[in-house]
Design a protein around this motif. Structure first.
Motif, short mmCIF file in Angstrom:
data_model
loop_
_atom_site.label_atom_id
_atom_site.label_comp_id
_atom_site.label_asym_id
_atom_site.label_seq_id
_atom_site.Cartn_x
_atom_site.Cartn_y
_atom_site.Cartn_z
N UNK A 366 1.14 -1.20 -0.10
CA UNK A 366 -0.01 0.32 0.05
C UNK A 366 0.51 1.22 -0.29
N UNK A 367 -0.14 1.97 -0.15
CA UNK A 367 0.63 3.55 -0.64
C UNK A 367 0.17 4.91 -1.10
N UNK A 368 0.41 6.21 -0.14
CA UNK A 368 -0.17 6.96 -0.34
C UNK A 368 0.12 7.86 -1.91
N UNK A 369 1.92 7.09 -2.35
CA UNK A 369 1.86 7.83 -3.29
C UNK A 369 2.69 7.35 -4.63
N UNK A 370 2.07 6.59 -4.97
CA UNK A 370 2.09 5.77 -6.10
C UNK A 370 3.47 6.38 -7.15
N UNK A 371 3.95 7.90 -7.49
CA UNK A 371 4.25 7.77 -7.78
C UNK A 371 6.27 8.09 -7.69
N UNK A 372 6.19 7.93 -6.65
CA UNK A 372 7.04 7.84 -4.95
C UNK A 372 8.43 6.77 -5.56
N UNK A 373 7.45 5.21 -6.05
CA UNK A 373 8.04 3.66 -5.93
C UNK A 373 9.01 3.74 -7.42
N UNK A 374 9.50 3.33 -7.05
CA UNK A 374 10.17 2.92 -8.16
C UNK A 374 9.74 1.78 -9.23
N UNK A 375 10.23 2.31 -11.15
CA UNK A 375 9.35 1.44 -11.88
C UNK A 375 9.29 0.11 -11.73
N UNK A 376 10.44 -0.90 -11.46
CA UNK A 376 10.85 -2.08 -11.36
C UNK A 376 10.14 -2.60 -9.58
N UNK A 377 9.57 -1.74 -9.09
CA UNK A 377 8.78 -2.07 -8.09
C UNK A 377 7.51 -2.65 -8.70
N UNK A 378 6.91 -2.09 -9.31
CA UNK A 378 5.58 -1.67 -10.69
C UNK A 378 5.00 -3.14 -11.62
N UNK A 379 5.74 -3.42 -11.82
CA UNK A 379 6.37 -4.04 -13.33
C UNK A 379 5.28 -5.21 -12.84
N UNK A 380 4.43 -5.56 -13.91
CA UNK A 380 3.74 -7.16 -13.78
C UNK A 380 5.00 -8.48 -13.29
N UNK A 381 3.84 -9.09 -12.32
CA UNK A 381 4.89 -10.12 -11.80
C UNK A 381 5.03 -9.89 -10.52
N UNK A 382 5.11 -8.87 -10.18
CA UNK A 382 5.61 -7.88 -8.85
C UNK A 382 4.39 -7.52 -8.02
#
Length: 489
Positions: A366-382
């Motif tokens: 969970x996050x209040x600020x998705x823009x702060x997360x690294x792209x590598x953490x958001x890709x499909x499969x993760x």
């Protein structure tokens, strides 16, 4: 011809039985053995005995049969049923009374179960002296021609149903990790648990009904997808990212998912984890059929790479008197400075080699600020599905009103709908709930207060303090593009 043959054999048995009483003892025993063999040959059924105990050990198959009978509601066809309830539980279980039978169907075949209870002296089993105890067993009766085509598949089916029933009716647990290190853990369990009794469900969740249906469908597909994951060579897990402003129901969503699946919840606090190695140890100790949660992932660690050295520097300063420290404590400080959690360690936790240490697991960030997360953490499969927990919409508002005020309609509903659709004053489900709970027994008064609240002028937006804040606002609008559109809710 078959009928004639059977009549012949039974006539022969009758003649033998007539003369049985006239024979000497040795001849009687021989005739009895012969009659038993003949009866076994003529009987078209085969009987399987499943005792409660075998050689003083508990028979797990006996328990599975009990749970299977309870799970399938077959007891409804019995004349006598035993009802039981465990302490501190609201679940009532039913089982067959002594001597009762029932019928089950499997692959078009008919099977019969009978519960046997026999009183015996305790000195004959498990050394209980002369105390009278009960020996229990189940008898499975099937036609001989069906034996090879349904055994052992039927037994596997009974075990599977029993496991599922036991899982769905057990007490769920909420686990949390404490502040430990590899030096002091000593192989102990690193999780502590309490009973999980959160009341949130998908029926009470303030969210668009279409989105709820989609999430439930995805969860159901995941649970039923064991063969699929094995076929494609993927670990049997699923990742969900819940993002949105505070008060939009992210924690309630997690509780609803757990109650829907009957999964335990592991609340992983990364700030209490000493290193990547300890993170792997925590993962190994989680159980199958569980939800592993990391809340506020953007605040837990520095996800752009190696964790910030500030904390370790501070620790080193506090421990400047090295002469007063033991060698073990010095090694711990050294490890703290060089081996904190990194982004690569977290990625290995989500979809690396260590992510397959167990089956049927769900990861929720969970996050209040998705823009702060690294792209590598958001890709499909993760993170396979990105779920936006947005401000309150009118369909979500109707769910809240139904839950809090127990009404389906009200004259002020159109006014509320227009105010929410205009978006003049964005409110979260938590803000709406706080108003609804004030006078829950007076719907008219609550609705008046709610309309007055929504009609208030929103606070004047503050200008960005610097260029970095301005860039953050701009990147926020582009955050959804980080995941495939089909996976965003």
């Amino acid at each position: 011809m078959m009928s004639t043959d059977l009549s012949y054999w039974w006539s022969l048995v009758g003649v033998v039985a007539f003369f049985h009483g006239m024979l000497p003892r040795e001849a009687k025993e021989a005739v009895s053995r012969w009659l038993q063999v003949l009866r076994s040959y003529l009987d078209p059924y085969i009987h399987f005995e499943i005792p409660e105990f075998e050689n003083s050990s508990s028979n797990e198959l006996y328990k599975s049969v009990q749970l299977h009978i309870n799970a399938t509601d077959m007891c409804k066809s019995a004349n006598r049923v035993v009802l039981t309830r465990v302490r501190n539980s609201t679940l009532t279980s039913s089982s067959l009374a002594a001597g009762q039978s029932l019928v089950d169907k499997f692959e078009g075949k008919t099977l019969r179960w009978k519960h046997n209870v026999q009183k015996v002296q305790g000195d004959s089993i498990r050394g209980r002296g002369s105390q009278e105890v009960s020996e229990r067993s189940y008898t499975l009766k099937i036609h001989k021609r069906d034996r090879d085509c349904i055994i052992p598949r039927y037994i596997d089916y009974v075990n599977a149903r029993a496991i599922l029933y036991k899982h769905q009716n057990r007490e769920m647990q909420l686990y949390t990790n404490g502040k430990t290190s590899s030096i002091f853990s000593g192989g102990r369990h690193m999780w502590q648990s309490v009973p999980f009794k959160h009341p949130s469900t998908f029926n009470t969740l303030a969210m668009e009904p279409a989105n709820i249906a989609r999430i439930k469908g995805d969860l159901k597909s995941f649970v039923e997808g064991k063969d699929f994951f094995e076929r494609v060579g993927r670990a049997w897990k699923r990742g969900y990212l819940l993002y949105g402003p505070p008060g939009t129901g992210k924690s309630s969503m997690i509780a609803a998912m757990a109650n829907f699946l009957k999964y335990d919840v592991y609340d992983l606090e990364l700030t209490q984890v000493f290193s990547n190695t300890e993170l792997r140890q925590l993962l190994i100790q989680t159980t199958n059929r569980s939800i592993i949660v990391i809340e506020d992932i953007d605040c837990s660690i520095n996800l752009s790479g190696q964790r910030s050295p500030k904390s370790s520097s501070k620790r080193g300063k506090d421990s400047s008197d090295k002469d007063a420290l033991t060698a073990e404590e010095l090694n711990m400080i050294k490890e703290d400075e060089t081996n904190r959690i990194t982004l690569s360690g977290l990625l290995n936790f989500t979809d690396g080699l260590w992510s397959c240490c167990g089956d049927e697991r769900i990861l929720v960030f969970t996050t209040n600020h998705i823009e702060k997360l690294d792209d590598a953490l958001l890709r499909p499969g993760r993170m396979d599905m990105h779920i936006e927990m947005s401000y309150c919409t009118f369909p979500a508002f109707k769910i809240l009103v139904r839950n809090y005020l127990m009404i389906e309609t009200h004259p002020l509903f159109p006014t509320v709908e227009s105010l929410l659709v205009e978006g003049k004053h964005k409110v979260t489900p938590a803000q709406i709930s706080e108003i609804l709970i004030l006078d829950k027994d007076n719907p008219d008064m609550v609705m008046d207060k709610l309309v007055a609240f929504l009609q208030q002028e929103p606070e004047e937006n503050e200008l960005p303090e610097n260029a970095e804040a301005a860039n953050e606002l701009e990147s926020k609008s582009q955050a959804k593009a980080k995941a495939p559109p089909s996976l965003i809710i």
